[in-house]
Design an enzyme around this catalytic site. Structure first.
Site, short mmCIF file in Angstrom:
data_model
loop_
_atom_site.label_atom_id
_atom_site.label_comp_id
_atom_site.label_asym_id
_atom_site.label_seq_id
_atom_site.Cartn_x
_atom_site.Cartn_y
_atom_site.Cartn_z
N LYS A 88 0.87 -1.49 -0.13
CA LYS A 88 -0.12 -0.09 -0.09
C LYS A 88 0.87 1.32 -0.05
CE LYS A 88 -1.89 -1.73 3.70
NZ LYS A 88 -2.60 -1.92 4.96
N THR A 125 -7.59 9.17 9.14
CA THR A 125 -7.00 8.01 8.35
C THR A 125 -6.67 6.84 9.75
OG1 THR A 125 -4.86 9.01 8.97
CG2 THR A 125 -5.96 9.26 6.85
N GLY A 139 -7.30 3.47 11.34
CA GLY A 139 -7.79 2.42 10.79
C GLY A 139 -7.99 2.04 9.54
N THR A 140 -7.47 2.90 8.80
CA THR A 140 -7.38 2.83 7.21
C THR A 140 -6.85 1.43 6.59
OG1 THR A 140 -5.37 3.89 6.74
CG2 THR A 140 -7.45 4.92 6.55
N GLY A 141 -5.74 0.98 7.07
CA GLY A 141 -5.22 -0.49 6.94
C GLY A 141 -6.18 -1.53 7.26
N CYS A 142 -6.73 -1.65 8.64
CA CYS A 142 -7.61 -2.55 8.84
C CYS A 142 -8.85 -2.64 8.12
CB CYS A 142 -8.21 -2.26 10.36
SG CYS A 142 -6.97 -2.03 11.63
#
Length: 270
Positions: free
Chosen positions: A173, A211, A213-216
């Protein structure tokens, strides 16, 4: 309705971890279940404390889900210790879910560490060989591969190292880079030159502090897409569009990095 399981840490402020995964599952049309690996006292600004759940309790949670409910996909998030990683890996080998998406959570959005320093080696040895998709951000990809990523061409170098560890698919990412957010999906197929075939997904960079918690959220959205029958490329493409819109329609919660709006499809930001 398909059913997906998240094995991850709990964020009491509701923006990341298990809470984000369950919201993302629901928003993307699957029934969500959870196994909590760690209770994290955090908010939008900082991590106050991390309390890891005893390994035997994590194993019992996994047993409780699989002995009763058909699991259509598993998403892995915060696995804070080598012991927990090994226990989860053993259980997943026992129950053999259709696919596993692993988001190697190492650092919170606030910058606080969420795993022990010795977890990378155990991830490589125990989890990567059974992972269908690994979704590291740039710092995580650097930690796993040992390669500094300064530009898009460095993605390929890091990806080869990581894919050679046995991961079937890899999504690096690009949110930590400058300019548009470019994510690159590497598959296990190779071209005539022996390079892993890849697909690039470019998205507009949203100017927002929200942003957390974007990866989760992205990895659980991919999990939902896969459970609902999408192929890997389509699942990543749809999930990337979802997270972009979720950030775009976010609203302020707290004093730091607020959460995304997981349910922007159902109500406008406030």
């Amino acid at each position: 309705m398909k059913k997906c399981l998240s094995i991850a840490g709990s964020d009491c402020s509701g923006g990341a971890g298990i809470q984000a995964d369950l919201k993302s599952f629901s928003a993307n049309g699957v029934f969500g279940m959870s196994v909590i690996t760690s209770v994290v006292a955090e908010n939008t600004s900082r991590v106050i404390s991390v309390f890891n759940v005893p390994t035997d309790e994590i194993e019992k949670q996994i047993d409780a889900v699989f002995e009763d409910i058909e699991v259509d996909g598993v998403k892995l998030g915060m696995l804070p210790t080598a012991e927990i990683i090994s226990a989860v890996a053993d259980k997943l080998r026992e129950y053999k879910p259709p696919f596993i998406v692993c988001d190697p959570v190492m650092v919170a959005t606030s910058g606080d560490a969420l795993s022990d320093g010795d977890t990378v080696g155990v991830l490589k040895e125990r989890l990567f060989p059974i992972t269908d998709l690994l979704t590291p951000n740039i710092p995580e990809a650097e930690a796993i591969s040992g390669i500094k990523i300064n530009r898009t061409t460095d993605f390929d170098k890091a990806a080869k190292v990581i894919m050679d560890m046995g991961v079937k698919n890899l999504l690096i990412k690009g949110g930590h880079s400058s300019g548009d957010c470019i994510d690159i999906l590497y598959t296990s197929e190779k071209d005539n030159d022996g390079n892993y075939i890849s697909y690039s997904f470019s998205g507009r960079r949203v100017d927002s502090p929200n942003t957390h918690g974007t990866g989760c959220t992205l990895s659980s959205a991919i999990t939902a897409e896969l459970a609902n029958g999408a192929d890997m490329k389509t699942a990543v493409e749809n999930a990337k569009q979802y997270i972009t819109c979720a950030i775009e329609n976010s609203f302020m919660v707290g004093k730091g990095h607020g959460p995304v709006n997981h349910f922007y499809k159902f109500y406008n930001s406030l």
